[in-house]
Enzyme design. Structure first.
Site, short mmCIF file in Angstrom:
data_model
loop_
_atom_site.label_atom_id
_atom_site.label_comp_id
_atom_site.label_asym_id
_atom_site.label_seq_id
_atom_site.Cartn_x
_atom_site.Cartn_y
_atom_site.Cartn_z
N LYS A 237 -50.92 21.50 30.06
CA LYS A 237 -50.52 22.62 30.93
C LYS A 237 -49.92 23.76 30.10
CE LYS A 237 -47.74 19.95 33.37
NZ LYS A 237 -47.92 18.68 32.62
N ARG B 213 -39.54 16.33 21.04
CA ARG B 213 -38.71 16.33 22.25
C ARG B 213 -38.14 14.94 22.50
NH1 ARG B 213 -42.28 19.24 26.86
NH2 ARG B 213 -41.52 17.45 28.04
N ARG C 83 -42.26 8.79 32.56
CA ARG C 83 -42.73 10.07 33.08
C ARG C 83 -44.09 9.90 33.76
NH1 ARG C 83 -42.55 13.40 27.76
NH2 ARG C 83 -43.44 15.09 28.99
N ARG D 219 -46.70 15.08 19.65
CA ARG D 219 -46.39 16.50 19.87
C ARG D 219 -45.16 16.95 19.07
NH1 ARG D 219 -45.71 18.63 25.76
NH2 ARG D 219 -44.47 16.76 25.93
N ARG E 61 -43.76 19.52 41.82
CA ARG E 61 -44.00 18.17 41.32
C ARG E 61 -43.78 17.13 42.39
NH1 ARG E 61 -42.91 19.14 35.53
NH2 ARG E 61 -43.28 17.22 34.42
P1 AP5 Z 1 -48.94 20.25 26.31
O1 AP5 Z 1 -49.71 21.51 26.54
O2 AP5 Z 1 -47.57 20.40 25.73
O3 AP5 Z 1 -48.92 19.37 27.64
P2 AP5 Z 1 -48.14 19.57 29.00
O4 AP5 Z 1 -49.09 19.24 30.10
O5 AP5 Z 1 -47.49 20.93 29.05
O6 AP5 Z 1 -47.11 18.40 28.84
P3 AP5 Z 1 -45.54 18.28 29.05
O7 AP5 Z 1 -45.18 16.97 28.41
O8 AP5 Z 1 -44.81 19.49 28.56
O9 AP5 Z 1 -45.48 18.20 30.57
P4 AP5 Z 1 -44.45 17.58 31.45
O10 AP5 Z 1 -45.00 17.99 32.73
O11 AP5 Z 1 -44.14 16.15 31.30
O12 AP5 Z 1 -43.10 18.23 30.89
P5 AP5 Z 1 -42.15 19.35 31.48
O13 AP5 Z 1 -41.62 20.10 30.33
O14 AP5 Z 1 -42.80 20.10 32.59
O15 AP5 Z 1 -49.82 19.29 25.38
C1 AP5 Z 1 -49.31 18.05 24.94
C2 AP5 Z 1 -49.75 17.80 23.48
O16 AP5 Z 1 -51.18 17.63 23.46
C3 AP5 Z 1 -49.43 18.95 22.53
O17 AP5 Z 1 -49.07 18.41 21.30
C4 AP5 Z 1 -50.76 19.72 22.42
O18 AP5 Z 1 -50.90 20.34 21.14
C5 AP5 Z 1 -51.79 18.61 22.60
N1 AP5 Z 1 -53.00 19.05 23.30
C6 AP5 Z 1 -53.09 19.93 24.33
N2 AP5 Z 1 -54.37 20.09 24.72
C7 AP5 Z 1 -55.11 19.25 23.93
C8 AP5 Z 1 -56.50 18.94 23.83
N3 AP5 Z 1 -57.40 19.52 24.65
N4 AP5 Z 1 -56.88 18.04 22.91
C9 AP5 Z 1 -55.99 17.45 22.08
N5 AP5 Z 1 -54.65 17.71 22.11
C10 AP5 Z 1 -54.22 18.61 23.02
O19 AP5 Z 1 -41.01 18.45 32.17
C11 AP5 Z 1 -40.08 17.71 31.39
C12 AP5 Z 1 -39.06 17.09 32.34
O20 AP5 Z 1 -38.35 18.11 33.05
C13 AP5 Z 1 -39.64 16.18 33.44
O21 AP5 Z 1 -39.87 14.86 32.98
C14 AP5 Z 1 -38.54 16.26 34.50
O22 AP5 Z 1 -37.44 15.45 34.18
C15 AP5 Z 1 -38.09 17.71 34.41
N6 AP5 Z 1 -38.84 18.61 35.30
C16 AP5 Z 1 -39.63 19.66 34.95
N7 AP5 Z 1 -40.15 20.24 36.03
C17 AP5 Z 1 -39.69 19.55 37.11
C18 AP5 Z 1 -39.90 19.66 38.51
N8 AP5 Z 1 -40.70 20.61 39.04
N9 AP5 Z 1 -39.28 18.76 39.33
C19 AP5 Z 1 -38.47 17.80 38.83
N10 AP5 Z 1 -38.24 17.63 37.50
C20 AP5 Z 1 -38.84 18.51 36.66
#
Ligand code: AP5
Length: 214
Positions: A13, A160, A171, A127, A88
């Site tokens: 994402k 992270r 997660r 990552r 979410r």
């Molecule tokens: P990346 O693009 O970073 O993936 P992402 O989908 O953004 O993953 P996140 O881990 O950031 O998502 P998340 O939803 O768990 O975390 P968030 O910060 O929102 O890609 C991942 C890796 O893969 C990278 O190294 C990239 O280079 C690689 N990659 C990408 N595309 C690729 C491809 N095509 N091929 C190969 N490699 C590739 O949330 C964190 C925490 O915050 C949650 O656990 C929760 O506690 C809290 N939180 C956040 N939002 C909410 C909400 N709305 N409600 C409640 N809690 C929340």
């Protein structure tokens, strides 16, 4: 254009949001980034959110809904926005619908990125994130030009807290139980744009571009 990027942790994402920001000139609004910043600053929000995030659980709905309610009033969101990691839960999606209809706005597309669990774990465990500008890298799939140094701002790269394998599994569980129901929720509204998220970053980018142009 108002978009939601939906998908499990590691689906890409944040990676894909970057090109949408550049191509359409609309801001990426990532609740994860906002919460991590709050934790770093030790703000009241950060202190409330930290334990949930470190355990891989979702932060309570009322906290994240109020973040988005505030962020959508900023001037830059008037021309469109990308919601990355929000909503979410069904309760968050319902709250967003009320918020947007009160402001005479609507979601145009929900881009739902799917990737197998094994690949998600490999992506997240490998990552690296820039401490300065927040750009994401991957040790194998998207390495920085110089080890541990950001290509963009030269700050150092770190893993992270919640990217360790055990927390990643929690997660994924939270995603399956609380977030995956949003796929049906948005499909029923005719907004879902499914994207197969396996392939090079550029291939996924092209698939998303086609969907947004169509
Ligand atoms: P990346 O693009 O970073 O993936 P992402 O989908 O953004 O993953 P996140 O881990 O950031 O998502 P998340 O939803 O768990 O975390 P968030 O910060 O929102 O890609 C991942 C890796 O893969 C990278 O190294 C990239 O280079 C690689 N990659 C990408 N595309 C690729 C491809 N095509 N091929 C190969 N490699 C590739 O949330 C964190 C925490 O915050 C949650 O656990 C929760 O506690 C809290 N939180 C956040 N939002 C909410 C909400 N709305 N409600 C409640 N809690 C929340």
């Amino acid at each position: 254009m108002n978009l939601i990027l939906l998908g499990p942790p590691g689906a890409g994402k944040g990676t894909q949001a970057k090109f949408i920001v550049e191509k359409y000139g609309i801001p990426q609004i990532s609740t994860g980034d906002i919460l991590r910043h709050a934790v770093k600053e030790r703000s009241e929000l950060g202190l409330k959110a930290q334990a949930y995030m470190e355990s891989g659980a979702l932060v309570p709905d009322d906290l994240v809904v109020s973040i988005i309610r505030d962020r959508l009033t900023w001037g830059d969101a008037a021309k469109g926005f990308i919601l990355d990691g929000f909503p979410r839960t069904v309760a968050q999606a319902d709250a967003l619908a009320v918020m947007l209809s009160g402001a005479s706005m609507a979601i145009d597309h929900v881009v739902s990125i799917t990737v197998s669990v094994d690949e998600l774990v490999e992506r997240v465990v490998g990552r690296l994130t820039c401490r300065g500008c927040g750009r994401g890298y991957h040790l194998k799939f998207d390495p920085p030009k110089t080890a541990s140094v950001c290509d963009v701002c030269s700050a150092d790269l770190y893993q992270r807290e919640d990217d360790r394998e055990e927390t990643m599994r929690s997660r994924l569980d939270a995603y399956a139980a609380q977030t995956a129901p949003l796929i049906e929720y948005y499909a029923a509204k005719g907004l879902l744009r499914p994207i197969h998220g396996v392939g090079s970053i550029q291939e996924i980018q092209s698939a998303i571009s086609s969907v947004l142009a169509g």
